[in-house]
Enzyme design. Structure first.
Site, mmCIF file in Angstrom:
data_model
loop_
_atom_site.group_PDB
_atom_site.id
_atom_site.type_symbol
_atom_site.label_atom_id
_atom_site.label_comp_id
_atom_site.label_asym_id
_atom_site.label_seq_id
_atom_site.Cartn_x
_atom_site.Cartn_y
_atom_site.Cartn_z
ATOM 1 N N THR B 323 -111.773 -0.468 -17.266
ATOM 2 C CA THR B 323 -112.322 -1.388 -18.258
ATOM 3 C C THR B 323 -113.705 -0.963 -18.731
ATOM 4 O O THR B 323 -114.399 -0.199 -18.067
ATOM 5 C CB THR B 323 -112.436 -2.826 -17.706
ATOM 6 O OG1 THR B 323 -113.411 -2.818 -16.658
ATOM 7 C CG2 THR B 323 -111.115 -3.334 -17.168
ATOM 8 N N CYS B 324 -114.097 -1.507 -19.867
ATOM 9 C CA CYS B 324 -115.434 -1.289 -20.438
ATOM 10 C C CYS B 324 -116.450 -2.173 -19.738
ATOM 11 O O CYS B 324 -117.314 -2.766 -20.393
ATOM 12 C CB CYS B 324 -115.427 -1.636 -21.921
ATOM 13 S SG CYS B 324 -114.618 -0.414 -22.926
ATOM 14 N N ASP B 325 -116.352 -2.313 -18.445
ATOM 15 C CA ASP B 325 -117.283 -3.149 -17.711
ATOM 16 C C ASP B 325 -117.934 -2.277 -16.660
ATOM 17 O O ASP B 325 -117.261 -1.681 -15.823
ATOM 18 C CB ASP B 325 -116.525 -4.308 -17.057
ATOM 19 C CG ASP B 325 -117.474 -5.349 -16.494
ATOM 20 O OD1 ASP B 325 -118.402 -4.976 -15.746
ATOM 21 O OD2 ASP B 325 -117.291 -6.537 -16.807
#
Lengths: 376, 376
Positions: B323-325
């Site tokens: 994820t883009c986290d």
């Protein structure tokens, strides 16, 4: 809290915890970004809140979309965005997902290493790529790790490889860290970006775009600078580092676009003490870390909370969620002041919860259903 | 890894990350618990893995069920368990959920304060309650916080109140902490429980049951004691503290029942480096903290991982999710050794993932769908 949300809660009286998002606030935020950064295109970070109503409104207002996955690309398309308005902004993509995005019409991809460039070159010939560079994140409430981006020196190789493989080496991106309170935080990365533009220019590769990323804060307990202050500071840095060759710029607000548009309604399930010398009050809500408040991890974000008894005396409480998981505690190291008169069954409104809540919610932890959302 | 899971993966070749659970292992675990603690009734902690196939198998084998919510109670009933075999084990319950459980036939409830006793007395008249006491959790991989339970001294008041309000003050529970490697960890809490039995006995209230909780470990990287060793140690402590007035006992294994029955299949999405002096390899999988591996939080649990290249030289890698986290990093403080020859697209099997994975999975973070599960 907005009057529309208060009215919705009073008339609809939804059972169980829920998020209510006021689209008027989202609209105001979009217009504020456009006003504060008139030369930048807005790419809304869909992951912050992908509610169809939010995406449709933003598509209508002319927003572009920063998507983290093929599913998010499909959501943006379904909301009415043209594929030319979509960026596949995740630097970690399966090659088959690059292909699916390309076939959906997407032509703008993020990369941060040669292996990712090679995937894009094979599956999305001729597409534009931008390379994400590392940024120290100083001043952010939640500095990012080194997970995304590469050293600026390496970005030059990455973009040169893209060019050699037939892609359009389009630009540079970075992210100054989430909930960034320092309006100057963009300056260092903009200096690095300008240098990459210069070096590649000398090699005959003309980059065009700087992706300024997100990081624009939402108001929790502390005051934050107005979006205009960010606009002025970023504009000054761009002029300083790029001189009279000003690049195209894009911004990717997520939290800054929807954070303050949402309120979570929750209920006090239990108030108790542990006995002995420990007279700390534990307040248990019907939502916790696994029901949507994941950003309380390490007590990173302290949400403002509103009760109907806020004029009464307050006392520091440990605040926890309803699951049988001992990690499901929201605020303990720094307890949260709540009214002494608070009672089981009372409603608590958690403000600033429009971003990064519904999607973080666990699918069914302890049997509790995921956070419901109403977009009004 | 079991032969059945390997065969399932080889023949079905499911796309995307997934959990595969082997029911034969669950059956073996159940029988091992029954053999090691023949005088205790098993209440499976449904939250660990509520897959209908797991619940049906355990119902058939004669297990009872520890449920955290009304939804879990309904799942246990749907799997064929009679309501008399169900405990509502969450100490944090909405009063209307106590009522719903009572109307479904549940007659056993956990409490840890007077306010909770009052809810049960109002909504579930005559039901049995057990009071959870605090336990220090020393020796656990993941010690529990003070979220659940009260001081033993206070438990006496809580149970006395229950008795006075017409409930059956039935017993005492505690939890020695998750993934508990110390087989003696139950001793201190059993001493406290015996004292509560004695004091209340002097007041004419005869408690009957000690709920020994969970904490039974599953094997990750380190070896763990056999379940028989826990059985012997607990049995000795009970005899020591309760003498010839041995109480009924129940155990609530969750992780110990299903942890080693499951394997997550994942794929390497990207392998990259950051450039400059930093030559650490970052390995990105198609599952991360928000897709089911929440228990890597603070790198608490280190799962064993199997690749087809494990005979090759290994090097420490930072392991992260897709994820883009930036918080979606699994192992960074203590990097994870993986083969130097590992390639993008390779399969990695994550062992010991039968518990606390599917239900922790986020509903759609970054657009990624929740972890799929196949129970075979």
């Amino acid at each position: 809290m907005t009057a529309r949300i208060r009215e919705f809660l009073d008339t609809r009286r939804p059972d169980g915890p829920c998020l209510v998002v006021d689209l008027d606030v989202v609209r105001d935020n979009f217009l504020a970004f456009r006003h504060a950064l008139p030369d930048s295109r807005v790419f809304y970070a869909v992951k912050a809140n992908p509610a169809p109503e939010v995406l449709s409104l933003l598509a209508e207002l002319g927003s572009n979309f920063d998507c983290a996955s093929v599913a998010e690309i499909e959501m943006a398309l379904a909301a009415g965005a043209d594929a030319t308005r979509i960026s596949f902004g995740n630097t970690i993509k399966k090659e088959r997902d690059v292909s699916r995005a390309f076939h959906l019409g997407v032509r703008l991809f993020a990369v941060d290493c040669v292996a990712e460039v090679e995937k894009v070159a094979r599956q999305a010939p001729g597409a534009r790529v931008f390379c994400r560079i590392l940024c120290d994140g100083a001043g952010a409430e939640w500095p990012l790790s080194r997970k995304f981006g590469c050293e600026p020196e390496m970005a030059i190789d990455v973009l040169e490889t893209a060019h050699r493989l037939g892609l359009t080496a389009y630009g540079v991106s970075f992210h100054v860290g989430s909930q960034q309170a320092n309006t100057e935080a963009w300056d260092g990365a903009l200096a690095s970006a300008a240098n990459i533009f210069r070096v590649l220019g000398e090699r005959g590769i003309q980059l065009k775009m700087v992706n300024l990323g997100g990081g624009f804060p939402t108001k929790y307990l502390k005051d934050i600078p107005a979006v205009e202050a960010y606009g002025r500071s970023i504009d000054a840095s761009i002029r300083q580092h790029f001189g009279n060759r000003i690049p195209e710029t894009i911004i990717e607000p997520g939290r800054g676009m929807v954070g303050n548009a949402g309120i979570i309604k929750t209920e006090v399930v239990l108030i108790s003490q542990k006995g002995g010398a420990d007279d700390t009050r534990w307040v248990f809500l019907d939502i916790g870390k696994f029901g949507g408040l994941a950003e309380t991890m390490d007590e990173a974000i302290r949400y403002p909370m509103v009760t109907r008894r806020d004029s009464d005396e307050k006392t520091p409480c440990i605040l926890a969620g309803p699951t049988c998981d001992s990690a499901d505690v929201l605020y303990e190291k720094t307890p949260y002041a709540l009214p002494v008169s608070l009672e089981i069954g009372d409603e608590i409104l958690i403000e600033g919860t429009g971003a990064y809540t519904t999607t973080y919610s666990a699918v069914a932890f302890n049997g509790f259903e995921p956070l419901k959302a109403y977009v009004i």
